[in-house]
Motif scaffolding. Structure first.
Motif, short mmCIF file in Angstrom:
data_model
loop_
_atom_site.label_atom_id
_atom_site.label_comp_id
_atom_site.label_asym_id
_atom_site.label_seq_id
_atom_site.Cartn_x
_atom_site.Cartn_y
_atom_site.Cartn_z
N GLY A 362 0.84 -1.19 0.00
CA GLY A 362 0.00 0.00 0.00
C GLY A 362 0.87 1.23 0.00
O GLY A 362 2.10 1.15 -0.15
N GLU A 363 0.26 2.40 0.19
CA GLU A 363 1.05 3.62 0.18
C GLU A 363 1.84 3.77 1.47
O GLU A 363 1.33 3.54 2.56
N VAL A 364 3.09 4.18 1.34
CA VAL A 364 3.96 4.40 2.49
C VAL A 364 3.63 5.76 3.10
O VAL A 364 3.64 6.79 2.41
N MET A 365 3.38 5.77 4.41
CA MET A 365 3.10 6.99 5.15
C MET A 365 4.22 7.21 6.17
O MET A 365 4.69 6.26 6.80
N ILE A 366 4.62 8.47 6.35
CA ILE A 366 5.75 8.81 7.22
C ILE A 366 5.31 9.89 8.20
O ILE A 366 4.65 10.87 7.81
N ARG A 367 5.70 9.74 9.47
CA ARG A 367 5.40 10.77 10.46
C ARG A 367 6.60 10.96 11.38
O ARG A 367 7.24 10.01 11.80
N GLY A 368 6.89 12.23 11.67
CA GLY A 368 7.99 12.53 12.57
C GLY A 368 8.42 13.97 12.41
O GLY A 368 7.87 14.73 11.61
N MET A 369 9.43 14.36 13.20
CA MET A 369 9.90 15.75 13.15
C MET A 369 10.54 16.08 11.81
O MET A 369 10.76 17.25 11.49
N ASN A 370 10.84 15.07 11.00
CA ASN A 370 11.49 15.30 9.70
C ASN A 370 10.52 15.72 8.60
O ASN A 370 10.96 16.14 7.52
N VAL A 371 9.22 15.62 8.85
CA VAL A 371 8.24 15.95 7.81
C VAL A 371 8.18 17.46 7.59
O VAL A 371 8.13 18.25 8.54
N MET A 372 8.21 17.86 6.34
CA MET A 372 8.26 19.27 5.94
C MET A 372 7.18 20.12 6.59
O MET A 372 6.13 19.62 7.01
N LEU A 373 7.43 21.44 6.60
CA LEU A 373 6.38 22.36 7.01
C LEU A 373 5.24 22.35 6.01
O LEU A 373 4.07 22.47 6.37
N GLY A 374 5.59 22.25 4.74
CA GLY A 374 4.60 22.26 3.67
C GLY A 374 5.23 22.73 2.38
O GLY A 374 6.45 22.93 2.30
N TYR A 375 4.40 22.90 1.36
CA TYR A 375 4.85 23.39 0.07
C TYR A 375 4.73 24.91 0.00
O TYR A 375 3.76 25.49 0.51
N LEU A 376 5.68 25.54 -0.61
CA LEU A 376 5.73 27.00 -0.72
C LEU A 376 4.47 27.55 -1.39
O LEU A 376 4.16 27.19 -2.53
N ASP A 377 3.76 28.40 -0.67
CA ASP A 377 2.58 29.10 -1.20
C ASP A 377 1.58 28.16 -1.86
O ASP A 377 0.95 28.51 -2.86
N ASP A 378 1.42 26.96 -1.31
CA ASP A 378 0.51 25.99 -1.92
C ASP A 378 -0.20 25.19 -0.81
O ASP A 378 0.10 24.02 -0.58
N PRO A 379 -1.13 25.83 -0.12
CA PRO A 379 -1.81 25.15 0.99
C PRO A 379 -2.62 23.93 0.53
O PRO A 379 -2.73 22.96 1.29
N LYS A 380 -3.15 23.97 -0.69
CA LYS A 380 -3.94 22.83 -1.18
C LYS A 380 -3.05 21.60 -1.33
O LYS A 380 -3.40 20.51 -0.87
#
Length: 510
Positions: A362-380
């Motif tokens: 199935g799809e690999v999901m990752i959680r932890g302090m290493n996960v990015m803040l997000g994408y630049l100017d792209d909340p969606k």
């Protein structure tokens, strides 16, 4: 902890240890910290404001490291540029990120990077600083612009940095659409680097030859930043030239050598190569492309490298999620990406988001302090990538075994369906690599009137071997389920790869 603070800490703990060894350019950790302060002062004098973006477009070098540390110490945000990019790709990223300054090589790989940026007429670009040019725009001239006042201001800005400060915007490869800017903080990068060092056993006294490009998470976050956190020497290497590399390994007593499989196969196939020349290497990291277990065994037994590791990560998780362990057998190294590093969680989910048990894909999901803040100017896009519980959708299909080892079977987008059966190219590629004549292979799905889709294999043969399409298809029918068997084969001298050795399947013939 921030990246500049990691450099300052290294200078305090290991002041006289050689921090960067770039041929005849060498700095101890104490000297590297001073160079960072000088560069920060120069960026301040040039008008850089905290939070503004600075691009670096150059090959692996001492100057790259000092430029990055300097701009970050002055409160700036790094935007690294792929050295394989062309003008249009650079134009997109510089405009998208509102980059105001750039540090660029005068020339590398037959491209005049600084001139390319200057010719783009980016409206918000205030200055392009040349690396490798002995002229008023050159790096040394830029550093000379620092004043006691600007250096003091740079030190004040460094002191004001926190772990939550954004340190870089790294753009994804863009293989599935326009590149997206990934936001990361200093704390994420430094803490992930410490965990990577622990997982790989990198430590003070090691010398790390960095073939991975600095513009990529591997060469930046999983290499020279890691070295800062543990006091290991950084040995930048701009290009893969095997004879030159071996000379440097022997001369500088390199102990840590990550590299693409082609490096190690070249050494193993060289008839007159003396393995004693690389006897200093204690750890190698490979795995950007599929390899056979026999290669790992040969690296241990022929090249004398005691530990061979492989790992897995994404730009969106600061380049690191898993790592194999010293002592893992060759079959484990080539058939998995290791297990989650400390502090990182993995799970596998189905199409409806439900967790799957060990052994199911199935799809690999990752959680932890290493996960990015997000994408630049792209909340969606950020909302689509990170669920409300902090789990990052990797877009990769994988399987976790009972021991927590992850095996990536493919990208979700790469799956093709033959007569109703899901086919994972990476799985088929590993099967084809068992053929004694195959050095490298990539598998894609192509349209078929009867089956919907069928597989096509792109094959690079080992030197001195012969194989034809009919023979390989017949062999495949004996070694894999019929729906997995490629229906056509294209032989080539090489496969198109990006700078980190991954096959760019979108460049393969349709």
């Amino acid at each position: 902890m921030t990246i500049p603070h990691a450099a300052l800490e290294a200078a305090a703990i290991w002041p006289d240890v050689m921090g960067v060894i770039d041929n005849d350019k060498r700095l101890t950790f104490a000297e590297l910290a001073q160079a960072m302060k000088q560069a920060a002062g120069a960026f301040v004098a040039a008008g850089l404001q905290p939070g503004e973006r600075v691009a670096i477009w150059a090959s692996n070098s001492l100057e790259w490291i000092v430029a990055c540390l300097g701009l970050q110490a002055a409160g700036g945000v790094l935007v690294p540029l792929n050295t394989r990019f062309r003008g249009a790709e650079v134009d997109y990223i510089l405009r998208r990120s509102n980059t105001v300054m750039a540090v660029a090589a005068t020339e590398f790989l037959d491209t005049r990077y600084a001139e390319v940026i200057e010719g783009l007429a980016i409206p918000h670009m205030r200055r392009v600083i040349h690396i490798g040019a002995d002229d008023p725009k050159g790096w040394d001239a830029f550093l000379a612009e620092a004043t006691p006042a600007s250096i003091a201001e740079g030190e004040a800005r460094t002191a004001a940095l926190t772990g939550d400060t954004v340190c870089d915007i790294m753009f994804t490869s863009g293989t599935t659409g326009d590149p997206k800017g990934v936001l990361a903080t200093h704390a994420q990068v430094v803490e992930t680097a410490r965990l990577w060092a622990k997982a790989t056993t990198l430590t003070a006294g090691d010398r790390f030859m960095v073939l991975w490009p600095f513009f990529h998470c591997s060469g930046y976050k999983a290499a020279w930043v890691v070295c800062l956190t543990v006091g290991a020497g950084i040995v930048p290497e701009a290009t893969l030239d095997v004879p030159s590399l071996v000379d440097k390994v022997e001369r500088e007593q390199v102990t840590f050598l990550p590299g693409p499989p082609t490096l190690f196969t070249t050494l193993l196939n060289a008839k007159e190569f003396d393995p004693k020349r690389v006897a200093s290497i204690r750890v190698a990291v490979t795995g950007a492309a599929s390899v056979a277990p026999s290669m790992i065994t040969a690296m241990n037994e022929v090249l004398g490298i005691p530990t061979v590791l492989t790992g897995y990560g994404l730009t969106e998780c600061n380049g690191t999620a898993t790592m194999s362990k010293a002592g893992d057998p060759p079959e484990t190294i080539v058939n998995s990406c290791g297990s989650a590093i400390d502090g990182i969680e993995l799970k596998i989910i189905d199409a409806d988001g439900n967790p799957l048990p060990p052994g199911e894909a199935g799809e690999v999901m990752i959680r932890g302090m290493n996960v990015m803040l997000g994408y630049l100017d792209d909340p969606k896009a950020t909302e689509e990538a990170i669920d409300p519980d902090g789990w990052l959708h990797s877009g990769d299909i994988g399987i976790l075994d009972e021991a927590g080892y992850l095996r990536i079977t493919d990208r979700k987008k790469d799956i093709f369906i033959v007569g109703g059966f899901n086919c994972y190219p990476a799985e088929i590629e590993k099967m084809l690599l068992a053929h004694p004549a195959i050095l490298q292979v990539a598998v894609t799905g192509i349209p078929d009137e009867r089956m919907g889709e069928v597989g096509r294999a792109f094959v690079v043969l080992k030197p001195g071997t012969e194989l034809d399409e009919k023979t390989l298809i017949a062999w495949s029918r004996e070694h894999m389920a019929n729906f997995k068997v490629p229906r056509s084969v294209i032989f080539s001298d090489e496969l198109p790869t990006n700078a980190t050795g991954k096959v760019q399947k979108f460049k393969l013939p349709a």
